[in-house]
Design an enzyme around this catalytic site. Structure first.
Site, mmCIF file in Angstrom:
data_model
loop_
_atom_site.group_PDB
_atom_site.id
_atom_site.type_symbol
_atom_site.label_atom_id
_atom_site.label_comp_id
_atom_site.label_asym_id
_atom_site.label_seq_id
_atom_site.Cartn_x
_atom_site.Cartn_y
_atom_site.Cartn_z
ATOM 1 C CG HIS A 194 17.893 -6.812 2.050
ATOM 2 N ND1 HIS A 194 18.442 -7.961 1.577
ATOM 3 C CD2 HIS A 194 17.344 -6.191 0.986
ATOM 4 C CE1 HIS A 194 18.228 -8.051 0.287
ATOM 5 N NE2 HIS A 194 17.572 -6.992 -0.101
HETATM 6 S S1 FES Z 1 20.334 -8.774 4.340
HETATM 7 FE FE1 FES Z 1 19.236 -9.385 2.590
HETATM 8 S S2 FES Z 1 20.743 -10.499 1.544
HETATM 9 FE FE2 FES Z 1 21.760 -9.951 3.334
#
Ligand code: FES
Ligand code: HEM
Lengths: 449, 198
Positions: free
Chosen positions: B153
């Site tokens: 993410h």
């Molecule tokens: S940014 Fe969501 S798990 Fe690393």
């Protein structure tokens, strides 16, 4: 034969049930293409259970054996590849069918009274089906299986207070491990399928109590002939049993084409990263769930501090103001202000990560409340005004967009799209009371057209 | 349901029986629910891991497995250490003030016992992916100072595992308990002597 039937009927309500639910069950005569998907969902459930039984004969739920046992099924078990592809491609087809089935509900207002329980049971089915697919995806113990499960179970970690111990309880260990694989196997092959079967039964019982809706959204039970049979109804058997059989044949042609020519669908139905065994030290370069989860996954990823500050906060304030203007009672106004106060305080007090998980949960929960959020006097989109039509179109486009960006890296334009899509998603549900109240509807005919 | 023919005493007994039955069912669920918590074997499996770090060259990262998680050992170069100061304004918690993310003895500028040797759990504090190593300058963007990038993410961490602002991960990467047995050998999962409860 006649005698045997009489013998059985004295001991079991066979003819009675057959007549009530099949040969004398009256369904509206104007079902169209969209009404195939209920029976197709039933077909998919049967296909998944049958192919699953045969996979279980060869699969081994053990982290050191699982991946190899799936390769063994693919290479050495006679016809094993077909059985596995039936199951893995079947999962994606199941979701295609279910999404279309749900979209039909949105178009024709099938969730509206008196079918609220049919809809709610359907939503429970949808959530159970998501759980079933999620747990099934861990079983091959590929690298995407492992890290996908790791990420999704960590969602529970984010919940305040109970989170960490809940996540530990789900995994049965401090990380996704053999214990997790073993319990997912148990839940995937027996617990959830039993639940699904029970829920499908209840879904149909509830449907048959109130009768099907139809593309006109007209209640056929309101106009009956002298015998008390609906004027616009025809018996399910033979009329719809034959029609559904045609649907099944057409569907199976597409399904077989996918299985034989593109079972992996270029990474959409089976991800490339799942063809290597789980590696605890190495996350795949891009982690993403299978396509049917990505709309909800996008909402999770889109929830960052900027979305809260520049998107959700103004949205909640505007919604609160709108509600205050629209409701009359002082008590209701007070409750609305208090709820809004808590939410806004939460925006500042809780981490974005917690909100991501909360919004993802809420995105499913809102579906359950649709029957009460929609205030329109008409059901079918055919007789609704431009407001609902526009809202549904934008919602559908942004749902598909959320699904697509969920398969892409969460950066730049993709992140923007996910954030806009998230706002549209919630606006569709939360503004529905106003959209449906102020929409100018057309007169609904007395009889189906 | 009509209330006419109800014998209040029997009705009360019936309700009482139901309540007792429900409590019994609740107790009966306990063994099943508990059976799903980590087993004695899983709890015992957290043994410390010993690593020889003499072979790790400056700028090199070696992953090892501890309690089923990846632990990274990175020997930082002087330039890498210099970058830790440059990136400070862009970090959420540059001073490592969130207590549970590192033992006391690693709550310092470099988040380590020896400045050059970083030991962190390679699990993103967002949702548990293992971030990618982007140790070189300028790999992600032109102003990238080197660090870790989580592909799941998009969270970013610097070369001390400190999280950047405006990414989904809320906290710095966790520094596990560790101790030096000698100059070249470390033990992961154990505090240095005398520094017990960290
Ligand atoms: S940014 Fe969501 S798990 Fe690393
Ligand atoms: C395993 C999954 C499911 C199965 C097997 C299933 C099966 C069926 C069947 C056989 C019908 C009657 C035929 C038809 O109307 O198409 C039906 C109707 C319906 N289903 Fe489902 N369903 C499932 C999931 C869902 C879900 C997820 C929803 C939405 C939340 C849903 C909502 C409805 C509604 C509202 C109706 C009535 C439609 C109308 O009368 O217009 N179902 N379902």
């Amino acid at each position: 034969m006649q005698k045997l039937l009489a013998w059985v009927d004295q001991r079991f309500p066979l003819t009675k049930v057959w007549e009530e639910h099949v040969s004398k069950y009256y369904a509206p005569k104007n079902f169209n293409f969209w009404y195939y998907f209920g029976s197709l969902a039933l077909l998919m459930l049967v296909i998944q259970i049958l192919s699953g039984i045969f996979l279980t004969m060869h699969y081994k739920p053990d982290t050191s054996l699982a991946f190899a046992s799936v390769e063994y099924i693919m290479r050495d078990v006679p016809w094993g590849w077909l059985i596995r592809y039936l199951h893995s491609t079947g999962a994606s087809f199941f979701f295609i069918v279910i999404y279309l089935h749900m979209f039909r509900g949105l178009m024709y207002g099938s969730y509206k009274g008196p079918r609220e329980l049919v809809w709610i049971l359907g939503m429970v089915l949808f959530v159970a089906l998501m759980a079933e697919a999620f747990m099934g995806y861990l079983l091959p113990w590929g690298n995407m299986s492992y890290w996908g499960a790791q990420v999704i179970i960590s969602l529970f970690d984010a919940l305040p207070f109970i989170g960490p111990s809940l996540a530990e309880w789900l995994r049965g260990d401090f990380v996704v491990s053999d214990a997790t694989l073993n319990r997912f196997f148990s839940l995937h092959v027996i617990a959830v399928p039993l639940l699904l079967a029970l829920l499908v039964f209840l879904h149909i019982v509830a449907l048959h109590k109130v009768g099907s809706n139809n593309p006109d959204g007209v209640e056929i039970k309101k106009k009956k002939n002298a015998d008390g049979l609906p004027l616009d109804g025809i018996p399910f058997h033979p009329y719809y049993s034959v029609k559904d059989t045609v649907g099944v044949a057409g569907f199976l042609i597409l399904f077989a084409a996918a299985i034989f020519f593109a079972p992996e669908m270029w990474g959409w139905f089976l991800e490339h990263d799942n063809f290597t065994v789980a590696n605890i030290l190495q996350t795949p370069p891009e982690i993403k769930p299978l396509w049917y989860f990505t709309p909800f996954y996008s909402i999770l990823r889109a929830t960052t501090d900027d979305l809260i500050k520049y998107g959700l906060l103004p949205f909640v304030l505007a919604l609160t103001a709108l509600t205050l203007v629209s409701v009359r009672e002082l008590k209701t106004k007070g409750i609305v202000v208090i709820i809004a106060g808590f939410v806004v305080a939460g925006f500042f007090g809780l981490e974005a990560k917690v909100w991501g998980v909360a919004l993802m949960g809420l995105s499913l929960i809102l579906f359950f409340f649709l029957p009460w959020l929609d205030r329109s006097p008409v059901k079918s989109i055919r007789y609704r005004g431009w407001k609902y039509k526009t809202a549904l179109t934008i919602f559908t486009i942004s749902f598909v967009m959320l699904g697509y960006v969920g398969t892409q890296p969460a950066e730049g334009i993709y992140k923007m799209c996910a954030q806009i899509g998230t706002l549209v998603y919630f606006a569709f549900f939360l503004l529905m009371p106003w959209i449906s109240t102020y929409d100018k509807t057309k007169p609904v005919p007395e009889r189906v057209t | 349901m009509g209330k006419k023919n109800v014998d209040p005493q029997r009705r009360m007994l019936l309700q009482l029986t139901t309540a007792v039955g429900a409590v019994g069912a609740g107790f009966a669920a306990v063994p099943f629910v508990s059976s799903m918590t980590p087993s004695a074997r899983a709890r015992a499996a957290g043994a410390p891991v010993e690593v020889d770090i003499s072979g790790i060259r400056p700028g090199e990262l070696r992953p090892v497995e501890w309690r089923g998680k990846p632990v990274w050992i990175l020997r930082r170069t002087p330039e890498m250490l210099a970058s830790l100061a440059t990136v400070q304004p862009h970090l959420v918690d540059p001073k490592s003030q969130v207590k549970e993310q590192q033992p006391d003895y690693a709550q310092n500028e470099t988040r380590s016992i020896k400045p050059e040797v970083l030991v962190v759990v390679g699990i993103c504090t967002h949702l548990g992916c293992s971030p990618k190593r982007e140790l070189e300058k300028g790999t992600i963007s032109s102003d990238w100072e080197g660090g870790f990038f989580c592909p799941c993410h998009g969270s970013k961490f610097d070369l001390a595992g400190r999280v950047y602002k405006d990414v989904p991960a809320p906290k710095n990467l966790e520094v596990p308990k560790h101790t030096y047995l000698s100059d070249s050998r470390i033990l992961i999962g154990v505090d240095p002597k005398g520094k017990g409860a960290a």
